[in-house]
Motif scaffolding. Sequence first.
Motif, PDB file in Angstrom:
ATOM      1  N   PHE A 187      12.565   2.275 -24.287  1.00  0.00           N
ATOM      2  CA  PHE A 187      12.140   1.219 -23.375  1.00  0.00           C
ATOM      3  C   PHE A 187      13.324   0.514 -22.727  1.00  0.00           C
ATOM      4  N   SER A 188      14.414   0.326 -23.464  1.00  0.00           N
ATOM      5  CA  SER A 188      15.570  -0.373 -22.904  1.00  0.00           C
ATOM      6  C   SER A 188      16.149   0.379 -21.709  1.00  0.00           C
ATOM      7  N   VAL A 189      16.089   1.719 -21.743  1.00  0.00           N
ATOM      8  CA  VAL A 189      16.554   2.524 -20.611  1.00  0.00           C
ATOM      9  C   VAL A 189      15.659   2.273 -19.398  1.00  0.00           C
ATOM     10  N   TRP A 190      14.342   2.244 -19.627  1.00  0.00           N
ATOM     11  CA  TRP A 190      13.385   1.984 -18.543  1.00  0.00           C
ATOM     12  C   TRP A 190      13.635   0.607 -17.940  1.00  0.00           C
ATOM     13  N   LEU A 191      13.839  -0.403 -18.790  1.00  0.00           N
ATOM     14  CA  LEU A 191      14.022  -1.768 -18.303  1.00  0.00           C
ATOM     15  C   LEU A 191      15.349  -1.934 -17.579  1.00  0.00           C
ATOM     16  N   ASP A 192      16.401  -1.300 -18.103  1.00  0.00           N
ATOM     17  CA  ASP A 192      17.720  -1.413 -17.462  1.00  0.00           C
ATOM     18  C   ASP A 192      17.706  -0.869 -16.044  1.00  0.00           C
ATOM     19  N   ALA A 193      16.843   0.114 -15.782  1.00  0.00           N
ATOM     20  CA  ALA A 193      16.766   0.708 -14.451  1.00  0.00           C
ATOM     21  C   ALA A 193      16.070  -0.209 -13.448  1.00  0.00           C
ATOM     22  N   ARG A 194      15.438  -1.268 -13.936  1.00  0.00           N
ATOM     23  CA  ARG A 194      14.639  -2.141 -13.071  1.00  0.00           C
ATOM     24  C   ARG A 194      15.109  -3.588 -13.017  1.00  0.00           C
ATOM     25  N   ASP A 342       5.790  -2.502  -7.221  1.00  0.00           N
ATOM     26  CA  ASP A 342       7.113  -2.105  -6.745  1.00  0.00           C
ATOM     27  C   ASP A 342       8.164  -2.342  -7.821  1.00  0.00           C
ATOM     28  N   GLU A 343       8.023  -3.425  -8.563  1.00  0.00           N
ATOM     29  CA  GLU A 343       9.010  -3.771  -9.586  1.00  0.00           C
ATOM     30  C   GLU A 343       8.940  -2.841 -10.792  1.00  0.00           C
ATOM     31  N   ALA A 344       7.730  -2.377 -11.133  1.00  0.00           N
ATOM     32  CA  ALA A 344       7.566  -1.574 -12.341  1.00  0.00           C
ATOM     33  C   ALA A 344       7.630  -0.075 -12.084  1.00  0.00           C
ATOM     34  N   CYS A 345       7.347   0.356 -10.852  1.00  0.00           N
ATOM     35  CA  CYS A 345       7.198   1.782 -10.575  1.00  0.00           C
ATOM     36  C   CYS A 345       8.207   2.263  -9.538  1.00  0.00           C
ATOM     37  N   GLU A 346       8.934   3.313  -9.881  1.00  0.00           N
ATOM     38  CA  GLU A 346       9.914   3.873  -8.960  1.00  0.00           C
ATOM     39  C   GLU A 346       9.350   5.035  -8.152  1.00  0.00           C
ATOM     40  N   ILE A 347       8.145   5.497  -8.494  1.00  0.00           N
ATOM     41  CA  ILE A 347       7.546   6.647  -7.816  1.00  0.00           C
ATOM     42  C   ILE A 347       6.387   6.179  -6.941  1.00  0.00           C
ATOM     43  N   VAL A 348       6.463   6.485  -5.648  1.00  0.00           N
ATOM     44  CA  VAL A 348       5.356   6.226  -4.728  1.00  0.00           C
ATOM     45  C   VAL A 348       4.627   7.552  -4.533  1.00  0.00           C
ATOM     46  N   GLU A 349       3.355   7.600  -4.903  1.00  0.00           N
ATOM     47  CA  GLU A 349       2.585   8.835  -4.846  1.00  0.00           C
ATOM     48  C   GLU A 349       1.677   8.840  -3.607  1.00  0.00           C
ATOM     49  N   PRO A 350       1.941   9.706  -2.645  1.00  0.00           N
ATOM     50  CA  PRO A 350       1.084   9.779  -1.454  1.00  0.00           C
ATOM     51  C   PRO A 350      -0.300  10.314  -1.811  1.00  0.00           C
ATOM     52  N   LEU A 351      -1.303   9.767  -1.147  1.00  0.00           N
ATOM     53  CA  LEU A 351      -2.688  10.217  -1.303  1.00  0.00           C
ATOM     54  C   LEU A 351      -3.207  10.683   0.050  1.00  0.00           C
ATOM     55  N   PHE A 352      -4.254  11.473   0.042  1.00  0.00           N
ATOM     56  CA  PHE A 352      -4.814  11.948   1.306  1.00  0.00           C
ATOM     57  C   PHE A 352      -6.331  11.927   1.256  1.00  0.00           C
ATOM     58  N   ASP A 353      -6.938  11.967   2.441  1.00  0.00           N
ATOM     59  CA  ASP A 353      -8.390  12.018   2.594  1.00  0.00           C
ATOM     60  C   ASP A 353      -8.764  13.324   3.291  1.00  0.00           C
ATOM     61  N   SER A 354      -9.943  13.823   3.001  1.00  0.00           N
ATOM     62  CA  SER A 354     -10.425  15.018   3.694  1.00  0.00           C
ATOM     63  C   SER A 354     -11.943  14.961   3.801  1.00  0.00           C
ATOM     64  N   ALA A 355     -12.471  15.768   4.689  1.00  0.00           N
ATOM     65  CA  ALA A 355     -13.921  15.822   4.884  1.00  0.00           C
ATOM     66  C   ALA A 355     -14.318  17.244   5.249  1.00  0.00           C
ATOM     67  N   PHE A 356     -15.451  17.680   4.716  1.00  0.00           N
ATOM     68  CA  PHE A 356     -15.986  19.004   5.008  1.00  0.00           C
ATOM     69  C   PHE A 356     -17.431  18.833   5.465  1.00  0.00           C
ATOM     70  N   ALA A 357     -17.693  19.177   6.718  1.00  0.00           N
ATOM     71  CA  ALA A 357     -19.039  19.049   7.274  1.00  0.00           C
ATOM     72  C   ALA A 357     -19.836  20.324   7.030  1.00  0.00           C
ATOM     73  N   VAL A 358     -21.108  20.162   6.731  1.00  0.00           N
ATOM     74  CA  VAL A 358     -21.996  21.301   6.499  1.00  0.00           C
ATOM     75  C   VAL A 358     -23.011  21.426   7.633  1.00  0.00           C
ATOM     76  N   THR A 359     -23.495  20.302   8.139  1.00  0.00           N
ATOM     77  CA  THR A 359     -24.484  20.304   9.212  1.00  0.00           C
ATOM     78  C   THR A 359     -23.901  19.649  10.463  1.00  0.00           C
ATOM     79  N   LEU A 360     -24.659  19.701  11.544  1.00  0.00           N
ATOM     80  CA  LEU A 360     -24.201  19.106  12.794  1.00  0.00           C
ATOM     81  C   LEU A 360     -24.022  17.594  12.653  1.00  0.00           C
ATOM     82  N   LYS A 361     -25.008  16.928  12.046  1.00  0.00           N
ATOM     83  CA  LYS A 361     -24.841  15.476  11.868  1.00  0.00           C
ATOM     84  C   LYS A 361     -23.760  15.176  10.836  1.00  0.00           C
TER      85      LYS A 361
END
Length: 401
Positions: A187-194, A342-361
């Motif tokens: 834990f001390s290594v994690w805290l020292d990095a922040r 931002d203070e606790a996490c060094e990794i920003v994870e991108p997310l995405f959205d998608s859609a798949f249509a089956v019918t015309l509407k």
Amino acid sequence: MPLASAAARSPSPRRAPHGADLRPTPPFARVEICQALEDARLPWTTLAHETSASPYQSFAFARIWFATIGAARRATPLIVVARDESGRPVALLPLARTARGPLRLAVFLGGKDSNFNLGLFRTPSAWSPADLARLFAEAGARANPRVDAFLLMNQPLRWRATANPLAGDKPQPSPSFAYASALPGDFSVWLDARASKEAKKKMRKKRSRLEATAPLVHSRAAGAQEIDRALAAFHAERRARTEALGAPDPYSSAAAQEFLARLARDGALELHVLAHGERVIAVFGALPGAERLSGLFIGHDGDPEIARSSPGEIMVHAVVADAIARGFAEFDLGVGEARYKDEACEIVEPLFDSAFAVTLKGRLAAWVFLAARRAKRSIKRSPRLKAVQARLRRLGGRSGA
């Protein structure tokens, strides 16, 4: 023919027998729809042991969500299972059926209570965009009644080391990011990095201020009595804070409160408690996965005398230290921007959205869904638009809208 000429240009050509089909073997042979959750238990648990997915894709999470929040919203299971020629499950999409006016839609189960939405794919790299399009087309047609569109949000581009096959070549970014941290062995290594020496000195001072009047103890709630105590403190804090902000409380309904209580009693949700003497001053809810601890919510006492000592920060550090001691490799604070993330996490994870249509509407529904998500992303990245949105929410809260 194009395939033949492509094969001829390959640096290591391999001639197929005359008349052989050179197309790759499709990753699935048939699709089935489970509209009762229990019907999906066997393929679900099988794939869960063989694939990479978050705690939000556990069968326990799905079962409890459908029984509580899902039932209140009239969402019903629509679990898509793809099988190969031998009948072995090769993919599973944990979805819920919803309706909006005349539209029949399928979305990832969990709604806003699921920070990471994923399918379970035995061999993710085997799925091409064409395979996925066929999977959704067959799933939508086999559902009874038929699904018009699949609207899928907050999907990670990768989960740990595994690429998400649903991302495709040009995924549409979600409005918000997720925030995570890789956990070292100490834990001390994690805290020292922040934190600088000066910042750590201020943290010790805040902690000492609290400890001067009562012991400060971090624990994980165990047993019904401790769980009920932790959740009562969390709901009271959340209610007071949202009322002060004029914002809606996502956990105010009986269904949402039962959802958290049942998750905790089932062991699918950890409740971390920071107690100042007999008083609970912070509660952190997290879902434990195979190697990652995923934060679902955090709440802390709003009393100015308590809040000035940053109980939320103390709690996050206690949770991380505990996670490291138990051997977790990663930790996350879910989706949405906040300074403490931002203070606790060094990794920003991108997310995405998608859609798949089956019918015309369904095509129209997919277009509107993706356009709305793009608009939300634009608002979140504009300080002026965010301020207008916050003001409208406060006005709506005061008027009871």
